[in-house]
Motif scaffolding. Structure first.
Motif, PDB file in Angstrom:
ATOM      1  N   LYS A  83       1.104  -0.984   0.023  1.00  0.00           N
ATOM      2  CA  LYS A  83      -0.056  -0.040   0.000  1.00  0.00           C
ATOM      3  C   LYS A  83       0.690   1.446  -0.105  1.00  0.00           C
ATOM      4  O   LYS A  83       0.375   2.138  -0.530  1.00  0.00           O
ATOM      5  N   ILE A  84       1.945   1.251   0.854  1.00  0.00           N
ATOM      6  CA  ILE A  84       2.922   2.514   0.632  1.00  0.00           C
ATOM      7  C   ILE A  84       4.406   2.042   0.406  1.00  0.00           C
ATOM      8  O   ILE A  84       4.663   0.760   0.513  1.00  0.00           O
ATOM      9  N   SER A  85       5.155   2.884   0.178  1.00  0.00           N
ATOM     10  CA  SER A  85       6.564   2.639  -0.160  1.00  0.00           C
ATOM     11  C   SER A  85       7.245   2.429   1.183  1.00  0.00           C
ATOM     12  O   SER A  85       7.133   2.853   1.944  1.00  0.00           O
ATOM     13  N   VAL A  86       8.294   1.697   0.724  1.00  0.00           N
ATOM     14  CA  VAL A  86       9.329   1.377   2.004  1.00  0.00           C
ATOM     15  C   VAL A  86       9.796   2.567   2.718  1.00  0.00           C
ATOM     16  O   VAL A  86      10.108   2.808   3.843  1.00  0.00           O
ATOM     17  N   ARG A  87      10.155   3.580   2.108  1.00  0.00           N
ATOM     18  CA  ARG A  87      10.736   5.104   2.247  1.00  0.00           C
ATOM     19  C   ARG A  87       9.703   5.718   3.161  1.00  0.00           C
ATOM     20  O   ARG A  87      10.003   6.161   4.092  1.00  0.00           O
ATOM     21  N   GLU A  88       8.484   5.619   2.606  1.00  0.00           N
ATOM     22  CA  GLU A  88       7.314   6.395   3.468  1.00  0.00           C
ATOM     23  C   GLU A  88       7.070   5.594   4.619  1.00  0.00           C
ATOM     24  O   GLU A  88       7.012   6.182   5.633  1.00  0.00           O
ATOM     25  N   LEU A  89       7.253   4.323   4.644  1.00  0.00           N
ATOM     26  CA  LEU A  89       7.406   3.580   6.016  1.00  0.00           C
ATOM     27  C   LEU A  89       8.343   4.091   7.095  1.00  0.00           C
ATOM     28  O   LEU A  89       8.040   4.255   8.122  1.00  0.00           O
ATOM     29  N   LEU A  90       9.431   3.977   6.531  1.00  0.00           N
ATOM     30  CA  LEU A  90      10.634   4.592   7.150  1.00  0.00           C
ATOM     31  C   LEU A  90      10.487   6.122   7.928  1.00  0.00           C
ATOM     32  O   LEU A  90      10.679   6.176   9.064  1.00  0.00           O
ATOM     33  N   ALA A  91      10.004   6.777   7.024  1.00  0.00           N
ATOM     34  CA  ALA A  91       9.749   8.163   7.315  1.00  0.00           C
ATOM     35  C   ALA A  91       8.498   8.402   8.440  1.00  0.00           C
ATOM     36  O   ALA A  91       8.759   9.083   9.593  1.00  0.00           O
ATOM     37  N   GLY A  92       7.513   7.476   8.238  1.00  0.00           N
ATOM     38  CA  GLY A  92       6.602   7.557   9.294  1.00  0.00           C
ATOM     39  C   GLY A  92       7.176   7.150  10.792  1.00  0.00           C
ATOM     40  O   GLY A  92       6.689   7.738  11.569  1.00  0.00           O
TER      41      GLY A  92
ATOM     42  N   PHE B 268      18.541  13.078  17.073  1.00  0.00           N
ATOM     43  CA  PHE B 268      17.723  12.204  17.214  1.00  0.00           C
ATOM     44  C   PHE B 268      17.201  11.547  15.876  1.00  0.00           C
ATOM     45  O   PHE B 268      17.201  10.274  15.734  1.00  0.00           O
ATOM     46  N   GLY B 269      16.826  12.392  15.053  1.00  0.00           N
ATOM     47  CA  GLY B 269      16.445  11.936  13.573  1.00  0.00           C
ATOM     48  C   GLY B 269      17.599  10.997  13.000  1.00  0.00           C
ATOM     49  O   GLY B 269      17.309  10.069  12.503  1.00  0.00           O
ATOM     50  N   LEU B 270      18.786  11.519  13.255  1.00  0.00           N
ATOM     51  CA  LEU B 270      19.949  10.802  12.638  1.00  0.00           C
ATOM     52  C   LEU B 270      20.050   9.285  13.021  1.00  0.00           C
ATOM     53  O   LEU B 270      20.151   8.353  12.171  1.00  0.00           O
ATOM     54  N   LEU B 271      20.060   9.403  14.564  1.00  0.00           N
ATOM     55  CA  LEU B 271      20.094   7.990  15.263  1.00  0.00           C
ATOM     56  C   LEU B 271      18.939   7.076  14.997  1.00  0.00           C
ATOM     57  O   LEU B 271      19.083   5.904  14.931  1.00  0.00           O
ATOM     58  N   ALA B 272      17.843   7.777  14.792  1.00  0.00           N
ATOM     59  CA  ALA B 272      16.419   6.965  14.577  1.00  0.00           C
ATOM     60  C   ALA B 272      16.441   6.086  13.514  1.00  0.00           C
ATOM     61  O   ALA B 272      16.180   5.222  13.338  1.00  0.00           O
ATOM     62  N   THR B 273      17.146   6.799  12.221  1.00  0.00           N
ATOM     63  CA  THR B 273      17.131   6.158  11.027  1.00  0.00           C
ATOM     64  C   THR B 273      18.068   4.734  10.891  1.00  0.00           C
ATOM     65  O   THR B 273      17.802   3.857  10.407  1.00  0.00           O
TER      66      THR B 273
END
Length: 390
Positions: A213-222, A273-278
């Motif tokens: 339903k959604i792309s993997v990148r969108e899943l990661l971003a969410g 935090f965004g850097l480490l979260a990815t």
């Protein structure tokens, strides 16, 4: 079919799942209660009124006690001294032993004595020493046909500080330690939860349904944004409670300076935090089982520990250099701002470097996440994930 708000749906799901988790809520409000309790005790101790009962057994002692009362109440605005007089020494001692009086003031051999049951309160002793010294010196000066000022001339002792910001430096260390711990706890707890969430969805194969339903990148971003919002909200709650609590203590004068540094900390926190979260999300994607996360997340655990130790122990040139090196700059630079050793342009430069580094890390992490998320044959290495076709 993907939608422009697909990542928002994933982020909302991450937030709701946490807000309905009793463990998360209890731990959050438990820490809030601990922080509030610490500052509450400090505020109570700082504003607590003290009352001391002083008993005497002679006219001379009672006159001296009046001087002690005056000096003590002038030195300590929330302290009162109640005076009483007994018929003889034995009666005065009995009052102290029974707890009806805190101390018995009487003359001793060549001076004055404050007798307590088990101890003599320190602030009362200090004020009494000053009052008795000044009173006796005045009497002796009159007997010598001189003045107290003449006797004391040249004996004054003043103080000077080579570091005029000593108080601020101590406060900066304490607040810096608190902020470093907040960053460490947020990065580790939310990061590990994010990695486990990814691997659980992967192990249960539910991710295969989601990615139709959604792309993997969108899943990661969410997922990253959802956990970022939660971590930021929790951190903000702790900081607000801390600043409010600090305003009720004797260190309330530092609140404006700390508030300014917290603004920089917020900016660095979001990017760091965004850097480490990815990377935590990648650690989950590289795993096929929950047990694998312990292995794939080991480098991240070491990084978060290294950031904490750098914030606590780095000093001098090493601290200055690390304040510009991502991801250490996420906490070291705000600490330097708080200490007053980093001008605004250095903080802005370090933030720009961190943003660029975060952008590069996100691009690399997105590729690793996208190529390893749907691989279920076993735990992947970074090289395997990088070379796996999309």
């Amino acid at each position: 079919m993907t939608t422009p708000t697909a990542w928002l749906t994933v982020a909302r799901r991450e937030i709701i799942s946490k807000l309905t988790d009793k463990t998360f809520l209890w731990s959050t409000f438990g820490l809030v209660a601990i922080i509030a309790g610490i500052f509450g005790v400090q505020a109570f101790m700082a504003n607590r009124a003290s009352e001391y009962a002083v008993v005497t057994s002679s006219s001379a002692a009672h006159q001296m006690a009046e001087q002690v009362k005056t000096v003590t109440e002038e030195d300590h605005d929330k302290t009162t001294v109640a005076l009483s007089r007994s018929d003889d020494d034995a009666a005065a001692q009995e009052l102290v032993r029974n707890g009806d009086a805190d101390v018995w003031l009487h003359e001793g051999n060549g001076g004055w004595v404050l007798s307590g049951k088990t101890d003599v309160p320190g602030d009362l002793l200090t004020s009494a020493t000053t009052a008795i010294r000044d009173e006796v010196m005045g009497v002796n000066a009159a007997a010598a046909n001189t003045s107290v000022e003449a006797l004391q001339r040249g004996s004054e002792v003043s103080t000077a500080l080579l570091d005029v910001d000593a108080d601020r430096a101590v406060m900066a260390q304490v607040v810096g330690f608190a902020l470093a711990m907040l960053f460490y706890l947020a990065s580790f707890t939310f990061g590990l939860a994010l990695a486990n969430s990814v691997v659980e969805e992967k192990a249960s194969r539910i991710v295969e349904i989601i990615t139709t339903k959604i792309s993997v990148r969108e899943l990661l971003a969410g997922k990253v944004i959802g956990n970022l919002v939660l971590a930021f909200a929790q951190m903000a709650l702790f900081v607000i409670v801390g600043l409010v609590g600090l305003s009720f203590t004797e260190f309330d004068r530092f609140v404006p300076a700390i508030s300014g540094a917290v603004g920089w900390f917020t900016a660095f926190f979001v990017v760091g935090f965004g850097l480490l979260a990815t990377l935590w999300a990648v650690a989950g994607a590289l795993s096929s089982r929950t047990e694998d996360v312990q292995v794939t997340s080991t480098p991240l655990t070491m990084i978060t520990m290294a950031i904490l130790f750098a914030a606590l122990f780095a000093d001098g040139t090493v601290k200055v250099v690390l304040s510009f090196v991502p991801p250490f700059s996420a906490i070291v630079m705000p600490m330097r701002v708080l200490e007053g050793s980093a001008p605004w342009w250095q903080a802005l430069l370090a933030l720009a470097i961190l943003v660029v580094a975060a952008g590069l890390v996100v691009r690399v992490a997105a590729r690793l996440y996208q190529r390893s998320l749907l691989q279920t044959q076993g735990r992947l290495s970074l090289r395997q994930a990088w070379s796996t076709p999309e």
